[in-house]
Design a protein around this motif. Structure first.
Motif, mmCIF file in Angstrom:
data_model
loop_
_atom_site.group_PDB
_atom_site.id
_atom_site.type_symbol
_atom_site.label_atom_id
_atom_site.label_comp_id
_atom_site.label_asym_id
_atom_site.label_seq_id
_atom_site.Cartn_x
_atom_site.Cartn_y
_atom_site.Cartn_z
ATOM 1 N N ASN A 58 23.671 -24.646 26.203
ATOM 2 C CA ASN A 58 24.708 -23.879 25.345
ATOM 3 C C ASN A 58 24.116 -23.512 23.956
ATOM 4 O O ASN A 58 24.524 -22.426 23.470
ATOM 5 N N ASP A 59 23.127 -24.220 23.337
ATOM 6 C CA ASP A 59 22.849 -23.976 21.923
ATOM 7 C C ASP A 59 21.831 -22.585 22.102
ATOM 8 O O ASP A 59 21.775 -21.839 21.149
ATOM 9 N N LEU A 60 21.000 -22.353 23.202
ATOM 10 C CA LEU A 60 20.329 -21.262 23.407
ATOM 11 C C LEU A 60 20.983 -19.919 23.606
ATOM 12 O O LEU A 60 20.862 -19.112 22.860
ATOM 13 N N HIS A 61 22.238 -20.186 24.183
ATOM 14 C CA HIS A 61 23.334 -19.168 24.337
ATOM 15 C C HIS A 61 23.887 -18.713 22.939
ATOM 16 O O HIS A 61 23.963 -17.643 22.615
ATOM 17 N N GLU A 66 23.823 -15.095 18.071
ATOM 18 C CA GLU A 66 23.902 -14.814 16.707
ATOM 19 C C GLU A 66 22.508 -13.896 16.544
ATOM 20 O O GLU A 66 22.550 -13.143 15.409
ATOM 21 N N MET A 67 21.310 -14.182 17.200
ATOM 22 C CA MET A 67 20.230 -13.417 16.983
ATOM 23 C C MET A 67 20.275 -11.877 17.456
ATOM 24 O O MET A 67 19.259 -10.955 17.435
ATOM 25 N N GLY A 68 21.407 -11.674 18.149
ATOM 26 C CA GLY A 68 21.593 -10.400 18.970
ATOM 27 C C GLY A 68 20.688 -10.326 20.044
ATOM 28 O O GLY A 68 20.344 -9.139 20.540
ATOM 29 N N ILE A 69 20.209 -11.187 20.798
ATOM 30 C CA ILE A 69 19.357 -11.296 21.896
ATOM 31 C C ILE A 69 20.182 -11.473 23.169
ATOM 32 O O ILE A 69 21.032 -12.216 23.173
ATOM 33 N N SER A 70 19.882 -10.654 24.332
ATOM 34 C CA SER A 70 20.956 -10.803 25.399
ATOM 35 C C SER A 70 19.609 -11.470 26.352
ATOM 36 O O SER A 70 18.492 -11.043 26.786
ATOM 37 N N LEU A 71 19.812 -12.451 26.841
ATOM 38 C CA LEU A 71 19.122 -13.335 27.748
ATOM 39 C C LEU A 71 19.271 -12.824 29.271
ATOM 40 O O LEU A 71 20.310 -12.729 29.718
ATOM 41 N N SER A 72 18.235 -12.791 29.842
ATOM 42 C CA SER A 72 18.033 -12.315 31.288
ATOM 43 C C SER A 72 17.884 -13.411 32.460
ATOM 44 O O SER A 72 18.336 -13.491 33.497
ATOM 45 N N GLN A 73 17.071 -14.411 31.596
ATOM 46 C CA GLN A 73 16.793 -15.743 32.567
ATOM 47 C C GLN A 73 16.994 -16.776 31.746
ATOM 48 O O GLN A 73 16.322 -16.841 30.664
ATOM 49 N N LEU A 74 17.247 -17.976 32.114
ATOM 50 C CA LEU A 74 17.337 -19.076 31.299
ATOM 51 C C LEU A 74 17.078 -20.542 32.386
ATOM 52 O O LEU A 74 17.999 -20.567 33.263
ATOM 53 N N VAL A 94 11.585 -31.921 27.612
ATOM 54 C CA VAL A 94 12.396 -30.683 27.949
ATOM 55 C C VAL A 94 11.450 -29.590 28.175
ATOM 56 O O VAL A 94 10.736 -29.204 27.270
ATOM 57 N N ARG A 95 11.697 -28.883 29.309
ATOM 58 C CA ARG A 95 10.823 -27.601 29.518
ATOM 59 C C ARG A 95 11.848 -26.462 29.628
ATOM 60 O O ARG A 95 12.866 -26.574 30.174
ATOM 61 N N ILE A 96 11.535 -25.371 28.896
ATOM 62 C CA ILE A 96 12.427 -24.373 28.625
ATOM 63 C C ILE A 96 11.607 -23.158 29.266
ATOM 64 O O ILE A 96 10.567 -22.686 28.908
ATOM 65 N N ALA A 97 12.218 -22.177 30.070
ATOM 66 C CA ALA A 97 11.760 -21.060 30.417
ATOM 67 C C ALA A 97 12.972 -20.021 30.153
ATOM 68 O O ALA A 97 13.923 -20.068 30.491
ATOM 69 N N VAL A 98 12.421 -19.064 29.300
ATOM 70 C CA VAL A 98 13.605 -18.186 28.745
ATOM 71 C C VAL A 98 13.052 -16.688 28.718
ATOM 72 O O VAL A 98 11.931 -16.497 28.457
ATOM 73 N N GLU A 99 13.711 -15.792 28.975
ATOM 74 C CA GLU A 99 13.359 -14.321 29.234
ATOM 75 C C GLU A 99 14.531 -13.467 28.793
ATOM 76 O O GLU A 99 16.006 -13.832 28.712
ATOM 77 N N ALA A 100 14.315 -12.496 27.819
ATOM 78 C CA ALA A 100 15.328 -11.664 27.260
ATOM 79 C C ALA A 100 15.022 -10.229 27.773
ATOM 80 O O ALA A 100 14.164 -9.773 28.304
ATOM 81 N N ASP A 101 16.278 -9.614 27.792
ATOM 82 C CA ASP A 101 16.269 -8.245 28.096
ATOM 83 C C ASP A 101 15.094 -7.475 27.606
ATOM 84 O O ASP A 101 14.425 -6.352 27.960
ATOM 85 N N ASP A 102 15.119 -7.580 25.956
ATOM 86 C CA ASP A 102 14.170 -7.057 25.256
ATOM 87 C C ASP A 102 12.840 -7.927 25.120
ATOM 88 O O ASP A 102 12.820 -8.840 24.595
ATOM 89 N N PRO A 103 11.821 -7.231 25.580
ATOM 90 C CA PRO A 103 10.553 -7.757 25.701
ATOM 91 C C PRO A 103 9.911 -8.285 24.208
ATOM 92 O O PRO A 103 9.207 -8.960 24.092
ATOM 93 N N ALA A 104 10.370 -7.606 23.198
ATOM 94 C CA ALA A 104 10.007 -7.892 21.890
ATOM 95 C C ALA A 104 10.784 -8.982 20.958
ATOM 96 O O ALA A 104 10.703 -9.522 20.152
ATOM 97 N N ALA A 105 11.899 -9.453 21.975
ATOM 98 C CA ALA A 105 12.723 -10.541 21.082
ATOM 99 C C ALA A 105 11.984 -11.688 20.814
ATOM 100 O O ALA A 105 10.865 -11.952 21.657
#
Length: 142
Positions: A58-61, A66-74, A94-105
């Protein structure tokens, strides 16, 4: 101050309990044939791991928003280690794998800020008193 509460009640004809808060519910149980467990639901250790990982998801979302990042995978995987008698949690990984629509995020900053905001992880790290009351009994577990 915010207060959240849940209720748990035995589930008839099983060794399990149903827990709920608001309109959400979960089954809590022990493994099949362990102290009358029927294996119908999560045990306490699994719920602890879910609380850690769920809060962080939830906090990642929240932080991504807040940062204007659209997450594509979590994906969040949590492993809690237990030891001693009584059995207590000794560590959580805790292991996190996260991807954003913007590769520069800035995903490192996203994870750093989400971890810093995580209610459950921060509460566990700081420790909280747990007061248990029952028929003629009041205990404080610290």
């Amino acid at each position: 101050m915010t207060v959240m509460s849940v209720k748990l009640r035995s589930l008839p004809e099983t060794g399990a309990a149903v827990g709920w808060g608001g309109s959400h519910s979960v089954i809590v149980d022990r493994p099949l044939d362990k102290a009358g467990g029927t294996g119908l639901g999560f045990n306490g250790g699994q719920l602890l791991a879910l609380a850690i990982g769920g809060c962080l998801c939830n906090d990642l979302h929240y932080v991504a928003h807040e940062m204007g990042i659209s997450l594509s995978q979590l994906a969040v995987d949590v492993e809690v280690s237990f030891d001693g008698r009584p059995l207590v949690a000794t560590a959580a990984e805790v292991r996190i794998a996260v991807e954003a629509d913007d590769p520069a995020a800035d995903l490192d900053e996203l994870v750093r800020r989400a971890k810093a905001a995580s209610t459950v992880s921060n509460s566990l790290a700081r420790g909280i008193p747990v007061n248990v009351k029952g028929p003629g009994l009041a205990l404080s577990l610290t």
